[in-house]
Write an enzyme that holds these catalytic residues in place. Sequence first.
Site, PDB file in Angstrom:
ATOM      1  N   SER A  18       0.867  -1.174   0.000  1.00  0.00           N
ATOM      2  CA  SER A  18       0.000   0.000   0.000  1.00  0.00           C
ATOM      3  C   SER A  18       0.905   1.226   0.000  1.00  0.00           C
ATOM      4  O   SER A  18       1.984   1.171  -0.622  1.00  0.00           O
ATOM      5  CB  SER A  18      -0.916  -0.061   1.229  1.00  0.00           C
ATOM      6  OG  SER A  18      -1.916   0.904   1.148  1.00  0.00           O
ATOM      7  N   HIS A  45      -2.622  -1.277  -3.455  1.00  0.00           N
ATOM      8  CA  HIS A  45      -3.711  -0.298  -3.280  1.00  0.00           C
ATOM      9  C   HIS A  45      -3.392   0.929  -4.120  1.00  0.00           C
ATOM     10  O   HIS A  45      -2.239   1.315  -4.227  1.00  0.00           O
ATOM     11  CB  HIS A  45      -3.781   0.164  -1.826  1.00  0.00           C
ATOM     12  CG  HIS A  45      -4.194  -0.917  -0.885  1.00  0.00           C
ATOM     13  ND1 HIS A  45      -4.031  -0.802   0.461  1.00  0.00           N
ATOM     14  CD2 HIS A  45      -4.760  -2.131  -1.098  1.00  0.00           C
ATOM     15  CE1 HIS A  45      -4.493  -1.900   1.052  1.00  0.00           C
ATOM     16  NE2 HIS A  45      -4.925  -2.727   0.123  1.00  0.00           N
ATOM     17  N   ASP A 138      -4.763  -4.032   5.954  1.00  0.00           N
ATOM     18  CA  ASP A 138      -4.948  -5.085   4.955  1.00  0.00           C
ATOM     19  C   ASP A 138      -3.715  -5.983   4.922  1.00  0.00           C
ATOM     20  O   ASP A 138      -2.590  -5.525   5.101  1.00  0.00           O
ATOM     21  CB  ASP A 138      -5.156  -4.422   3.577  1.00  0.00           C
ATOM     22  CG  ASP A 138      -5.853  -5.359   2.598  1.00  0.00           C
ATOM     23  OD1 ASP A 138      -6.409  -6.375   3.035  1.00  0.00           O
ATOM     24  OD2 ASP A 138      -5.842  -5.041   1.393  1.00  0.00           O
TER      25      ASP A 138
END
Lengths: 192, 273
Positions: A18, A45, A138
């Site tokens: 991310s 992401h 996540d």
Amino acid sequence: MEKSSIRHHCSLLIIGGSAGSLDVILMLLPSLRPGLSFPIIIVLHRKNSFDSTLTDLLASKTTLPVKEAEEKDILTPGIIYVAPADYHLLVEKDGTLSLDYSEKVNYSRPSIDVTFETAAEAFGPELVCLLLSGASADGTEGLKVVKKHDGIVIVQNPVTAKVAYMPQHAIADVVVDRIIDASEIDELVNTL
Amino acid sequence: MELGTIDDDELDILLNDLLEVYGYDFTDYSRASLKRRVNRLLQIDKFPSFAEFRYKVRASPEYLKRFVEEITVNVTEMFRDPFFYKVLRLEILPVLSTYPLIRIWHAGCSTGEEVYSMAIMLQEANLLQKSLLYATDLNPDVIKKAMAGIFPLSQMKQYSENYILSGGIRDFSSYYSAKYNHVKFNEDLRAKVIFATHNLVSDRSFNEFQLILCRNVLIYFDHNLQQKVFTLFDQSLEPLGFLALGNKETLRFSSLSSKYNQVGKEKIWRKVA
Ligand SMILES: C[S@@+](CC[C@H](N)C(=O)[O-])C[C@H]1O[C@@H](n2cnc3c(N)ncnc32)[C@H](O)[C@@H]1O
């Protein structure tokens, strides 16, 4: 922590990242050896759901073929698959890929957890997952499932991560096989 | 069963039950996604064991409704993928305008956002009067919502942006009236829409269309089921008709692909004459 290369048969490597992870991946790609004996899936992401330029960007950094994952793609060694924006990417037991436009998970779609979890069921001990920098939770749940199926879990050293939260969150909650500095990732991947 | 998850054998048992008791056939859906959704439901509804879950699904038609609702993915948007709608607007509608009666099928329309988007574009092109839209889904609950045409106000900012990106030039808010935190789309938009349940797995072709939209439904089907559904669409499409799929779906690997030409880069195919 064991420092030597990971003695394990790898049939699939998944890299989840991310915020702050793109640079790590851009650094890793040029040093990947040609003819890797396993496929790589990259789940990143991103802010903009219309953005399809990521795949082109990644492809420009390596001689390995890079493609945006399409549904029913058959995972093939030496190919790098990028999870498309705004879909979850799932791994089927027959080694094909599926896409899924269901609710976001951890405010994210694609969600790293979803890909880790389904791949864990499909590849069991032959799966290696690498979780990089990020500001999200996540990945952690997915890594737990990977461990449950005896896969290998590697997490970027939070100290070398631009955003430490995501790797830290995972390390706090999962028994990881290895914590690795950003600069060591290429060597590790090339010797999997 | 470990707490909160079922394994592949249990999933097979469950799918068999659904087919046997209710005639719902999910056996050829993509497994990973299906299993994830079933496990998610098991966790949300806190079933202590697979046996109890199975019993409930078999015994309670009420619970079955919830099951279908949660297992199928209903996420949708108005003017989702605005550039796809732009191509519909600029390239496909002008072709359809040459027909005396335009017949369109939205297969797997979910709660109807896609249908209202189409109705808006048809109205702006002065074609809605001579159009007939069939909006179908296997889930009767989403069809009910689609009929009502009531959506959350909080979505309108996003939808209005999508609408503009799709080439819309009116004031998007003129298409609905807001009440509290919901909006109701204008009645005239659905005057030409027939809402009905239709299961792509088990129901047949029911008409011929010049345009079929089936977006983000086939990604949940395995390869064989996709082929079966493509055949159904082929039977339901006039020569020179259009088939529109979701952004990540393709006709390319189908045995029918030689009978179709892709329109530009979008996921739209035209049947050859
Ligand atoms: C993700 S939604 C797609 C909605 C809309 N077409 C879009 O692209 O935004 C998928 C829909 O397909 C429906 N569906 C799933 N299986 C089906 C089947 N066998 N027959 C008809 N509809 C089905 C689901 O109920 C759900 O409403």
